[in-house]
Motif scaffolding. Structure first.
Motif, short mmCIF file in Angstrom:
data_model
loop_
_atom_site.label_atom_id
_atom_site.label_comp_id
_atom_site.label_asym_id
_atom_site.label_seq_id
_atom_site.Cartn_x
_atom_site.Cartn_y
_atom_site.Cartn_z
N VAL A 468 0.86 -1.26 -0.05
CA VAL A 468 -0.10 0.02 0.01
C VAL A 468 0.82 1.30 0.02
O VAL A 468 0.59 2.02 -0.74
CB VAL A 468 -1.06 0.13 1.17
N VAL A 469 1.96 1.04 0.84
CA VAL A 469 2.89 2.23 0.79
C VAL A 469 3.55 2.58 -0.58
O VAL A 469 3.32 3.64 -1.19
CB VAL A 469 3.91 2.02 1.69
N ARG A 470 3.76 1.64 -1.33
CA ARG A 470 4.27 1.89 -2.76
C ARG A 470 3.23 2.35 -3.56
O ARG A 470 3.40 3.15 -4.50
CB ARG A 470 4.80 0.36 -3.31
N ALA A 471 1.97 1.81 -3.35
CA ALA A 471 0.91 2.39 -4.21
C ALA A 471 0.64 3.86 -3.82
O ALA A 471 0.20 4.64 -4.71
CB ALA A 471 -0.36 1.61 -3.97
N ALA A 491 -5.46 -0.54 10.69
CA ALA A 491 -4.57 -0.74 9.26
C ALA A 491 -3.44 0.37 9.06
O ALA A 491 -2.40 0.04 8.91
CB ALA A 491 -5.53 -0.68 8.23
N VAL A 492 -3.76 1.55 9.36
CA VAL A 492 -2.63 2.69 9.26
C VAL A 492 -1.64 2.45 10.40
O VAL A 492 -0.33 2.63 9.96
CB VAL A 492 -3.43 4.10 9.27
N ARG A 493 -1.91 1.80 11.62
CA ARG A 493 -0.96 1.80 12.55
C ARG A 493 -0.15 0.79 12.21
O ARG A 493 0.90 0.55 12.77
CB ARG A 493 -1.63 1.34 14.05
N SER A 494 -0.45 -0.17 11.17
CA SER A 494 0.58 -1.11 10.59
C SER A 494 1.54 -0.61 9.58
O SER A 494 2.67 -1.31 9.61
CB SER A 494 -0.26 -2.43 9.96
N ALA A 497 6.73 4.03 11.08
CA ALA A 497 6.36 5.38 11.78
C ALA A 497 6.38 6.41 10.88
O ALA A 497 5.74 7.40 10.94
CB ALA A 497 7.38 5.47 13.23
N ARG A 498 7.44 6.31 9.92
CA ARG A 498 7.82 7.45 9.13
C ARG A 498 6.77 7.73 7.92
O ARG A 498 6.14 8.76 7.68
CB ARG A 498 9.13 7.17 8.46
N PRO A 499 6.27 6.57 7.55
CA PRO A 499 5.11 6.79 6.34
C PRO A 499 3.83 7.54 7.16
O PRO A 499 3.06 8.27 6.75
CB PRO A 499 4.85 5.44 5.77
N GLU A 543 7.13 8.86 -0.62
CA GLU A 543 8.61 8.61 -1.48
C GLU A 543 9.77 8.60 -0.64
O GLU A 543 10.71 7.72 -0.54
CB GLU A 543 8.38 9.18 -2.58
N ARG A 544 9.89 9.66 0.28
CA ARG A 544 11.24 9.85 0.84
C ARG A 544 11.47 8.84 2.16
O ARG A 544 12.64 8.55 2.29
CB ARG A 544 11.20 11.40 1.37
N THR A 545 10.29 8.44 2.45
CA THR A 545 10.52 7.45 3.55
C THR A 545 10.87 6.05 2.93
O THR A 545 11.28 5.18 3.90
CB THR A 545 9.21 7.48 4.36
N MET A 546 10.70 5.87 1.98
CA MET A 546 11.26 4.38 1.39
C MET A 546 12.51 4.20 1.19
O MET A 546 13.40 5.21 0.86
CB MET A 546 10.38 4.36 -0.07
N PRO A 547 12.87 2.98 1.60
CA PRO A 547 14.43 2.74 1.44
C PRO A 547 14.98 2.78 -0.27
O PRO A 547 14.06 2.64 -1.06
CB PRO A 547 14.65 1.38 1.77
N ALA A 548 16.01 3.18 -0.46
CA ALA A 548 16.54 3.42 -1.79
C ALA A 548 16.43 2.00 -2.56
O ALA A 548 16.71 0.82 -1.84
CB ALA A 548 18.06 3.43 -1.60
N GLY A 549 15.95 1.88 -3.66
CA GLY A 549 15.70 0.55 -4.70
C GLY A 549 14.41 -0.03 -4.52
O GLY A 549 14.16 -1.00 -5.02
#
Length: 550
Positions: A468-471, A491-494, A497-499, A543-549
């Motif tokens: 869901v985060v990637r979407a 669901a959002v609590r899952s 923390a950063r997203p 997008e900034r919270t996602m790890p590189a790659g």
């Protein structure tokens, strides 16, 4: 009941039924929207909808006629009576529910005439206080239409038998037979399962035609001519309407027989497996007690025991010299008994079983126990069990269960169209997560806005949190776009923390009970656990919270 005015109690229950219809936003099953409103709102109102497998033009499995009459016409009237480019989804909701509330009163009418005159007030109170009437029956389920047609078929049978017993002019009872043929075809095209409930009625009607013709072959065939013509004409009308509505260029046949398509679909085990397979005892052991509730079901079994052991039976006090009425009621009791058994047994053959499949049995069961008579002496224990069970189930299914989904659609509509109309340069993305399927027509988004990609609606169902985060990142690649996430708080609590820091709570919908995630809801506390949230997503932040790659 003697201390209360039965008429006042009944009318109070009718008002309560109306309140549940207009304000009860509990969401029992996706079929309540996707079998009716979602199927016709697109063509009727030009709204964005999502059609399910039943409505695919290549192989339609449901007739459009019952849906159009019960939902399409009210929606068409809404369109004719309102102004503006964008419809108010609350009006659409009210129109659909009001249509089924009004049609549910046909159950009251049928039951009133199916029971002994001294028990009519109690019969209406039992029906009016059942949670089934306040939840299932006022919602756009095909089962709700089926229940009405089952009740009307039994009423027509009774009137046909009364006309025969009173030695009325032969055409009086015959007219009811013709109407019964019409109702039978309407029932079969509404749901093929109607046949399971109608079978005992059909057999009794067949016996009536044999008696009417005095068991002579040619008079019997002549007596069947008009009912068969009416049934054939009605069936051809349904076939013509469905064949015209479901236009598909490469279709093998120019005619569509939707009940046959539905039967063919459900005879394939692989298709049933997609909807869930259940043990064949589920209807009798779980679903029937759930629809009737334990107190009423006890009296149903008691009446059936007395049916097989008539020396123990009790009936309301009537003048025994009234042999006409007694004979008709005894025949009706036999039919009611076999309707209950036929419906439960034949539907148990299919391994996909849900409680709503048995709601057509509620009216026959109430008529059965009232005509039987023992329930007239029901004490405090019965009324305590009856009231508590129906209050709990009415609140659960009428208000709490997935109760935030429909109001969230209204509020998302307000967010989208509250300030300005979306354009291809200012897009809005709506993402539903871990809820029942959102019926798109209750967002009241014109299809034109979806075609230009000004508004897009996604249902990611039970996707994992990282997916869901990637979407949620993808809309951020489009300038001037807004993304709304609708999901339970647990669901959002899952999310990590950063997203979570990238979500801005726009609205909270209370109450919303997710029975599939009770443990997670309890962990976040009663308020958040019983709420559905509407968040605005900062996609760039996500997008900034996602790890590189990633």
């Amino acid at each position: 009941m003697g201390r209360f005015n039965p008429r006042a109690v009944y009318f109070g229950l009718v008002v309560l039924r109306l309140c549940f219809a207009l304000f009860g936003t509990g969401y029992i099953h996706p079929d309540e929207w996707f079998q009716n409103g979602e199927a016709v709102a697109g063509r009727t109102l030009g709204l964005h909808t999502q059609l399910t497998w039943e409505w695919e033009p290549v192989f339609p499995c449901r007739s459009i006629v019952p849906v159009w009459l019960t939902t399409g016409v009210p929606l068409w009237l809404v369109q004719r009576l309102t102004t503006g480019d964008v419809l108010n989804p609350r009006i659409l909701f009210a129109a659909e529910r009001l249509s089924f509330f009004l049609s549910s009163l046909l159950l009251d009418f049928a039951l009133y005439h199916l029971v002994h005159e001294p028990t009519r007030a109690l019969a209406l109170i039992l029906l009016g206080s059942s949670y089934v009437v306040h939840t299932y029956q006022v919602r756009p389920f095909s089962n709700s239409i089926e229940a009405i047609l089952v009740a009307l078929s039994m009423l027509l049978l009774k009137r046909m038998l009364v006309a025969e017993s009173l030695k009325s002019p032969t055409q009086t009872g015959y007219r009811y037979l013709v109407l019964l043929a019409f109702v039978a075809i309407c029932g079969l095209f509404t749901r093929i399962t109607f046949a399971a409930f109608f079978l005992p009625v059909a057999l009794e009607a067949l016996k009536y035609t044999l008696r009417r013709s005095r068991f002579a072959l040619l008079p019997w065939l002549r007596s069947l001519t008009l009912p068969m013509l009416v049934a054939s004409a009605t069936g051809l009308g349904f076939i013509y309407a469905d064949s015209t509505y479901f236009v598909f260029p490469s279709r093998d046949s120019m005619f569509e027989l939707t009940p046959l398509n539905f039967l063919r679909y459900n005879l394939l085990p692989a298709n049933l497996a997609e909807h869930g397979l259940h043990p064949r005892w589920l209807h009798l052991v779980v679903n029937l007690p759930m629809i009737a509730t334990p107190g009423l079901l006890l009296y149903v079994f008691w009446s059936e025991w007395d049916y097989t052991n008539p020396r123990t039976a009790e009936r309301p006090q009537e003048k025994r010299k009234d042999s006409v009425r007694t004979g008709v009621m005894e025949t009706l009791q036999r039919v009611l008994h076999w309707v209950r058994w036929s419906g439960t047994t034949l539907l148990s053959i299919q391994p996909h079983q849900e409680p709503r499949f048995l709601i057509p049995l509620l009216t026959p069961m109430i008529a059965l126990v009232l005509n039987h008579g023992r329930i007239l002496r029901a004490g405090r224990w019965f009324w305590s069990v009856w009231i508590v069970s129906n209050v709990v189930l009415a609140i659960l299914f009428g208000i709490l269960h997935q109760g935030g989904v429909v109001p969230s659609l209204f509020r998302v509509h307000d967010i989208i169209y509250g300030e300005s109309t979306p354009t291809p340069d200012q897009r809005v993305y709506v993402v539903y997560w871990k809820t029942y399927m959102p019926p798109r027509h209750l967002l009241a988004i014109p299809q034109a806005h979806v075609d230009t990609k000004a508004v897009r609606v996604f249902d990611v169902a039970g996707a994992p949190a990282d997916g869901v985060v990637r979407a949620l990142v993808l809309p951020g690649m489009i300038p001037n776009s807004t993304t709304l996430l609708v999901a339970p708080f647990h669901a959002v609590r899952s999310f990590d923390a950063r997203p979570q820091e990238c979500l801005i709570l726009r609205d909270r919908v209370f109450p919303h009970l997710d029975l599939d995630h009770i443990t997670e809801a309890v962990e976040v506390g009663w308020k958040d656990g019983l709420s559905l949230g509407i968040w605005e997503v900062d996609s760039v932040c996500v997008e900034r919270t996602m790890p590189a790659g990633a």
